[in-house]
Write a protein that holds these residues in place. Structure first.
Motif, mmCIF file in Angstrom:
data_model
loop_
_atom_site.group_PDB
_atom_site.id
_atom_site.type_symbol
_atom_site.label_atom_id
_atom_site.label_comp_id
_atom_site.label_asym_id
_atom_site.label_seq_id
_atom_site.Cartn_x
_atom_site.Cartn_y
_atom_site.Cartn_z
ATOM 1 N N LEU A 113 0.816 -1.221 0.000
ATOM 2 C CA LEU A 113 0.000 0.000 0.000
ATOM 3 C C LEU A 113 0.845 1.264 0.000
ATOM 4 N N ARG A 114 2.059 1.167 0.494
ATOM 5 C CA ARG A 114 2.928 2.345 0.488
ATOM 6 C C ARG A 114 3.279 2.786 -0.917
ATOM 7 N N HIS A 115 3.185 1.849 -1.837
ATOM 8 C CA HIS A 115 3.529 2.195 -3.215
ATOM 9 C C HIS A 115 2.298 2.588 -4.002
ATOM 10 N N LEU A 116 1.145 2.458 -3.371
ATOM 11 C CA LEU A 116 -0.094 2.728 -4.094
ATOM 12 C C LEU A 116 -0.859 3.826 -3.368
ATOM 13 N N ASP A 117 -1.985 4.170 -3.926
ATOM 14 C CA ASP A 117 -2.813 5.204 -3.334
ATOM 15 C C ASP A 117 -3.818 4.540 -2.401
ATOM 16 N N ALA A 118 -3.592 4.716 -1.088
ATOM 17 C CA ALA A 118 -4.436 4.030 -0.110
ATOM 18 C C ALA A 118 -5.847 4.611 -0.061
ATOM 19 N N ALA A 119 -6.058 5.737 -0.732
ATOM 20 C CA ALA A 119 -7.400 6.325 -0.737
ATOM 21 C C ALA A 119 -8.206 5.816 -1.929
ATOM 22 N N ASP A 120 -7.540 5.109 -2.826
ATOM 23 C CA ASP A 120 -8.208 4.625 -4.030
ATOM 24 C C ASP A 120 -8.695 3.191 -3.770
ATOM 25 N N ARG A 121 -9.997 3.020 -3.779
ATOM 26 C CA ARG A 121 -10.602 1.715 -3.453
ATOM 27 C C ARG A 121 -10.043 0.604 -4.327
ATOM 28 N N GLU A 122 -9.918 0.899 -5.622
ATOM 29 C CA GLU A 122 -9.429 -0.079 -6.587
ATOM 30 C C GLU A 122 -8.009 -0.544 -6.223
ATOM 31 N N GLN A 123 -7.169 0.428 -5.874
ATOM 32 C CA GLN A 123 -5.770 0.091 -5.577
ATOM 33 C C GLN A 123 -5.655 -0.670 -4.255
ATOM 34 N N VAL A 124 -6.499 -0.308 -3.297
ATOM 35 C CA VAL A 124 -6.505 -1.047 -2.033
ATOM 36 C C VAL A 124 -6.935 -2.489 -2.303
ATOM 37 N N TYR A 125 -7.933 -2.632 -3.184
ATOM 38 C CA TYR A 125 -8.417 -3.965 -3.539
ATOM 39 C C TYR A 125 -7.270 -4.827 -4.063
ATOM 40 N N TRP A 126 -6.502 -4.270 -5.009
ATOM 41 C CA TRP A 126 -5.437 -5.060 -5.612
ATOM 42 C C TRP A 126 -4.278 -5.291 -4.655
ATOM 43 N N ALA A 127 -3.950 -4.290 -3.861
ATOM 44 C CA ALA A 127 -2.866 -4.478 -2.889
ATOM 45 C C ALA A 127 -3.185 -5.671 -1.993
ATOM 46 N N GLY A 128 -4.433 -5.756 -1.567
ATOM 47 C CA GLY A 128 -4.831 -6.863 -0.698
ATOM 48 C C GLY A 128 -4.885 -8.180 -1.439
ATOM 49 N N ARG A 129 -5.479 -8.150 -2.633
ATOM 50 C CA ARG A 129 -5.645 -9.413 -3.348
ATOM 51 C C ARG A 129 -4.300 -10.022 -3.727
ATOM 52 N N LEU A 130 -3.362 -9.170 -4.112
ATOM 53 C CA LEU A 130 -2.074 -9.674 -4.576
ATOM 54 C C LEU A 130 -1.221 -10.214 -3.430
ATOM 55 N N THR A 131 -1.467 -9.715 -2.233
ATOM 56 C CA THR A 131 -0.601 -10.121 -1.126
ATOM 57 C C THR A 131 -1.274 -11.100 -0.169
ATOM 58 N N LEU A 132 -2.594 -11.062 -0.073
ATOM 59 C CA LEU A 132 -3.271 -11.887 0.938
ATOM 60 C C LEU A 132 -3.797 -13.209 0.391
ATOM 61 N N CYS A 133 -4.061 -13.277 -0.906
ATOM 62 C CA CYS A 133 -4.619 -14.502 -1.474
ATOM 63 C C CYS A 133 -3.496 -15.434 -1.932
ATOM 64 N N ALA A 134 -3.811 -16.731 -1.960
ATOM 65 C CA ALA A 134 -2.779 -17.689 -2.349
ATOM 66 C C ALA A 134 -3.265 -18.690 -3.379
#
Lengths: 388, 296
Positions: free
Chosen positions: A61-82
């Protein structure tokens, strides 16, 4: 276990600490708390979003815009899912958590319990019998039990059968691997020979040889847990447990019914009782109908787990779906698998005829059609799996 | 067409990266762009899963082109081991060196042995080569085909970007390579390895994106043909086939049709070129029988 929310906010980063986008020091703490809460929701939904992954998400999230819902979505999906199974769960949790309402941190309906009796594995006599006193398993008693149909025994006898099942060891037939191992005879091992020559200052050394290593051949078991198989499902899964425990790296087990579910990981548990509880928790379609054709298709589409393996299908063949689809998938399976073994509990009955549509469609593609109603039948099956 | 190359640290946002990938004909959606962007910025490997033909390997190639870095590929297979993935000693040359030294009358054993394990006798296999090449893109292709022991070994290399050669010492990468790991999911890859990576599940492209890909990749392709082919591909993917077509097959098919001078998806030509898109006889038969190619 440390609470991630306390440990989370700002840990060291890989030398790129400075480019933080859109969140100051105060904001980052709030963000961390929000995101660890989200990770907790995900864990409750069955996604393995552990501490390390949560840290990864915060870093992303530090590399992305934490206020942007879309970017938060991808930050989580890319790191939390397996895995692909995690993604629909993630989507649900994301919508619930960031949509204002919290996802209920429960797994939905309470798990169906299939463990009918608790057996102490490896105990001297399988613990207390249900009839109140411990019964020593004499040789003859065991012999009688061995051939009894598991759907027609008393709970105490079933417990005894399951105890014996837990002791079953199922070694695998071996297949040749591409790797080599040192041997006395076989192909010349140039590497080792020259290495030894070098060590001796160039004096020609003894010729070293090598041969192909062998590995256990994989067994894939598809266990039918639909309604018509209910009297046998418990014993069948205990056999699956013995299979997995014998060769954890060369076994895959799926439950079939109306949904294809991989249960290998759950069956790795050492204790049969615990493994059964785990399995009952993850299988969503206990005692439902059977759509073998569709599930077999899903299994075959999902990759080539069947390639080169011995595939065992344990089902009574009461197919609710289209038998033609089942036949077509069985044809595919027979081309991929090393061997296809069909286990049908009813085959042990006298006068049984494979007349159901599913069974008739499948049989032409089956290499062995065997019974699976008693301990003896499963022991025979184990024997079959350990020899080519 | 010459493209300028970009250092990974110069990519400022996912959108910028999407544009750079797009310039080279790879049209990535938001998820994939974000995944690549994070992989570059966080120095983490990108773990890509998805059906065959969705463009996993192609992405690594395009990333390499964008960064102007060589693509170093490690194709995994069963039995792959460290000497094929990491490094090996060139025994033949070592032996020749020894013989040559003997011929010139060298006698100091210690010096001679030191010479034998010189860097010039070390053969760098893909992983070592990727660490030594700056910058580079390392593609670990089809990790699911390697043995599970290999994953543990790979995890070690990808965690530290360091390889130790007992006779030589440690070789490490000042800047880690960009790593793309792909899997077709024929078996589960160990969670420890996935945890080290960014995980992305790659889907077939949307209809609009596939049309755009066809137009971008095939000069001379009409919009009608691209739309027809993308639409047919979408229907083929929904037809329950043994092997639904990936982007690679769609591209092959459109190219075959173009070669035959098609301007739209003529049913006759489509049937004649079906082999470019469907590689199973059952699938071809089913499609022709059920009339999947004919629009409702």
């Amino acid at each position: 276990m440390p609470d991630p929310a306390n440990a989370a906010p700002r840990e060291r980063d890989d030398a790129d600490d400075h480019d933080t986008k859109g969140n100051g020091a105060g904001g980052s703490r709030v963000l961390a708390a929000t995101m660890t809460g989200f990770a907790r929701t995900l864990r409750a939904a069955g996604v393995g979003a552990d501490h390390q992954r949560t840290q990864g998400m915060l870093r992303a999230l530090r590399h992305l815009d934490a206020a942007d819902r879309e970017q938060v979505y991808w930050a989580g999906r890319l790191t939390l899912c397996a895995g692909p199974d995690d993604i629909p769960r993630y989507d649900r949790c994301f919508a619930a958590y960031f949509g204002g309402e919290r996802a209920r941190p429960s797994r939905g309906a309470p798990p169906v319990t299939i463990v009918r009796h608790t057996v102490t594995p490896g105990g001297p006599d399988g613990g207390e019998g249900a009839d109140g006193h411990a019964t020593p398993a004499t040789a003859s008693r065991t012999e009688v039990l061995r051939t009894r149909d598991v759907s027609r025994v008393t709970p105490a006898e079933l417990a005894e059968i399951h105890r014996l099942m837990a002791l079953l060891r199922v070694p695998r037939e071996r297949r040749r691997s591409r790797r080599f191992t040192p041997a006395h005879r076989g192909r010349l091992d140039v590497g080792r020979t020259v290495k030894e020559t070098l060590r001796q200052g160039g004096e020609p050394a003894r010729l070293r040889r090598m041969t192909h290593r062998t590995r256990p051949r994989r067994v894939v078991l598809l266990a039918d847990v639909s309604g018509s198989m209910a009297p046998y499902a418990d014993t069948l899964l205990r056999f699956a447990h013995a299979l997995v425990r014998s060769e954890p790296r060369a076994t895959e087990v799926y439950s079939v019914g109306t949904r294809l579910t991989r249960v290998t990981a759950e069956l790795r548990h050492r204790d049969p009782g615990a493994a059964m509880r785990e399995v009952s928790r993850v299988i969503p379609d206990w005692s439902g109908g059977t759509r073998l054709g569709e599930e077999l298709k899903e299994f075959l589409d999902g990759g080539s787990a069947a390639r080169g393996a011995v595939v065992v299908i344990a089902s009574d063949g009461w197919e609710r779906g289209d038998p033609a689809l089942l036949g077509a998938q069985m044809a595919r399976l027979s081309r991929l698998a090393r061997r296809v073994v069909w286990v049908n509990p009813h085959k042990g009955r006298e006068g049984y005829q494979p007349l159901t549509g599913g069974m008739r469609a499948a049989l032409p593609y089956v290499d062995a059609f065997v019974a699976g109603h008693s301990l003896a039948a499963f022991q025979e099956l184990a024997e079959r799996l350990s020899h080519a | 067409m010459p493209h300028r190359t970009t250092r990974s640290s110069d990519v400022g946002s996912p959108a910028e990266l999407a544009a750079l990938l797009g310039e080279r004909g790879y049209l990535a959606d938001d998820g994939l762009t974000t995944a690549c962007y994070l992989a570059l910025r966080m120095g983490r490997p990108l773990f890509l899963e998805g059906e065959a033909g969705v463009g996993k390997t192609e992405l690594a190639k395009t990333l390499a082109a964008v960064l102007g870095a060589p693509l170093i590929r490690l194709q995994c297979y069963e039995g792959l081991d460290a000497s094929q993935a990491l490094y090996d000693w060139d025994f033949a040359r070592q032996l020749l060196h020894l013989k040559a030294a003997e011929a010139t009358g060298a006698t100091d054993a210690a010096t001679l042995e030191g010479e034998l394990y010189d860097r010039r006798f070390l053969i760098a296999r893909p992983l070592l080569r990727a660490l030594e090449t700056q910058p580079s893109v390392l593609l670990v292709d089809e990790i699911d085909r390697a043995d599970d022991e290999f994953e543990a070994f790979l995890l070690e290399v990808l965690s530290d970007f360091t390889i130790s050669v007992p006779e030589l010492g440690t070789i490490s990468a000042p800047v880690p390579p960009v790593v793309v790991v792909t899997s077709n999911r024929t078996r589960d890859v160990h969670d420890a390895l996935k945890r080290r990576c960014l995980y992305h599940w790659l889907e077939h492209p949307s209809f609009e994106r596939e049309v755009a890909i066809l137009l971008r990749r095939l000069p001379g392709c009409t919009e009608t043909l691209a739309a027809d082919v993308a639409d047919a591909a979408r229907r083929l993917r929904g037809a329950g086939l043994v092997k639904p077509p990936g982007v690679a097959e769609t591209l092959d098919w459109a190219e075959a049709l173009l070669t035959l001078g098609a301007r739209d998806l003529d049913p006759g030509l489509a049937a004649a070129t079906l082999g470019a898109v469907l590689k199973y006889r059952e699938d071809q038969q089913a499609v022709l029988r059920d009339g999947v190619l004919h629009r409702a």
